[in-house]
Motif scaffolding. Structure first.
Motif, PDB file in Angstrom:
ATOM      1  N   ALA A 119       0.845  -1.206   0.000  1.00 28.41           N
ATOM      2  CA  ALA A 119       0.000   0.000   0.000  1.00 28.41           C
ATOM      3  C   ALA A 119       0.877   1.253   0.000  1.00 28.41           C
ATOM      4  CB  ALA A 119      -0.944  -0.008   1.201  1.00 28.41           C
ATOM      5  N   ARG A 120       1.967   1.220   0.758  1.00 26.34           N
ATOM      6  CA  ARG A 120       2.914   2.350   0.775  1.00 26.34           C
ATOM      7  C   ARG A 120       3.546   2.539  -0.597  1.00 26.34           C
ATOM      8  NH1 ARG A 120       8.080   2.667   0.277  1.00 26.34           N
ATOM      9  NH2 ARG A 120       8.374   0.419   0.533  1.00 26.34           N
ATOM     10  N   HIS A 122       2.394   1.618  -3.435  1.00 25.08           N
ATOM     11  CA  HIS A 122       1.349   2.090  -4.348  1.00 25.08           C
ATOM     12  C   HIS A 122       1.127   3.596  -4.196  1.00 25.08           C
ATOM     13  CE1 HIS A 122      -2.641   2.765  -6.025  1.00 25.08           C
ATOM     14  NE2 HIS A 122      -2.402   1.702  -6.776  1.00 25.08           N
ATOM     15  N   ARG A 123       0.952   4.035  -2.944  1.00 25.54           N
ATOM     16  CA  ARG A 123       0.719   5.468  -2.694  1.00 25.54           C
ATOM     17  C   ARG A 123       1.924   6.320  -3.093  1.00 25.54           C
ATOM     18  NH1 ARG A 123      -0.964   3.645   2.061  1.00 25.54           N
ATOM     19  NH2 ARG A 123       0.913   4.384   3.103  1.00 25.54           N
ATOM     20  N   GLN A 124       3.095   5.895  -2.670  1.00 27.15           N
ATOM     21  CA  GLN A 124       4.307   6.699  -2.836  1.00 27.15           C
ATOM     22  C   GLN A 124       4.829   6.712  -4.267  1.00 27.15           C
ATOM     23  OE1 GLN A 124       7.268   5.576   0.033  1.00 27.15           O
ATOM     24  NE2 GLN A 124       8.766   7.053  -0.691  1.00 27.15           N
ATOM     25  N   ALA A 127       0.997   5.118  -7.864  1.00 29.92           N
ATOM     26  CA  ALA A 127      -0.096   6.045  -8.147  1.00 29.92           C
ATOM     27  C   ALA A 127       0.395   7.341  -8.780  1.00 29.92           C
ATOM     28  CB  ALA A 127      -0.871   6.353  -6.863  1.00 29.92           C
ATOM     29  N   ARG A 128       1.680   7.601  -8.697  1.00 26.13           N
ATOM     30  CA  ARG A 128       2.249   8.842  -9.245  1.00 26.13           C
ATOM     31  C   ARG A 128       2.921   8.650 -10.601  1.00 26.13           C
ATOM     32  NH1 ARG A 128       4.894  11.407  -3.725  1.00 26.13           N
ATOM     33  NH2 ARG A 128       2.977  11.301  -2.519  1.00 26.13           N
TER      34      ARG A 128
END
Length: 152
Positions: A119-120, A122-124, A127-128
């Motif tokens: 999840a980290r 993916h977010r960090q 997703a960017r």
């Protein structure tokens, strides 16, 4: 470059035992040490042997979770592909990135500590990434087998 049976034997041994001494390798493939050394040098110079690495155990490195991520981009223009490829190479947790034919544009192999770590990631990072229209992640339940050896 044409590989003869002796070259193939050398490559087979080196893929399984990259730290073998030249003397041991020469004995295994029935060559003199000097002839074996010359062949290995030629294989390196020709790029057949791309390099030597230590293969780490992902579990012992606290990265037991394997996630395959299918990515579809918003377009296929060269600049979109180039921007994505440049950005994805900078993500330390991505072990492999493949341009695909089929439903997804790219397939990534990501190593993570666990689902929270993914999840980290993916977010960090994921997703960017530039140009991403869709992303689908699949968690491997078990690695049945894995090899780095290419058939020679």
């Amino acid at each position: 470059m044409t590989l003869d049976p002796t070259d193939r034997r050398i490559l087979s041994v080196l893929q399984m035992q990259g730290r073998i001494t030249n003397a041991e390798l020469a004995e295994r493939v029935n060559l003199s040490p000097s002839a074996c050394h010359r062949r290995v040098q030629r294989l390196e110079e020709e790029g057949v042997i791309a390099g030597y690495v230590a293969l780490l155990d992902a579990r012992r490195m606290k990265r037991p979770t394997v996630v395959f991520v299918e990515i579809t981009l918003s377009g296929q223009a060269d600049e979109v592909l180039a921007a994505f490829e440049a950005a994805v190479q900078r993500i330390p947790d991505v072990m492999e990135c493949h341009l695909m034919a089929g439903t997804a544009d790219y397939l990534l192999k990501v190593l993570a500590q666990d689902t929270d770590d993914f999840a980290r990631i993916h977010r960090q990072y994921l997703a960017r990434l530039p140009g991403v229209a869709q992303m689908h992640s699949s968690f491997a339940l078990k690695t049945v087998f894995r090899t780095t050896a290419i058939p020679v």
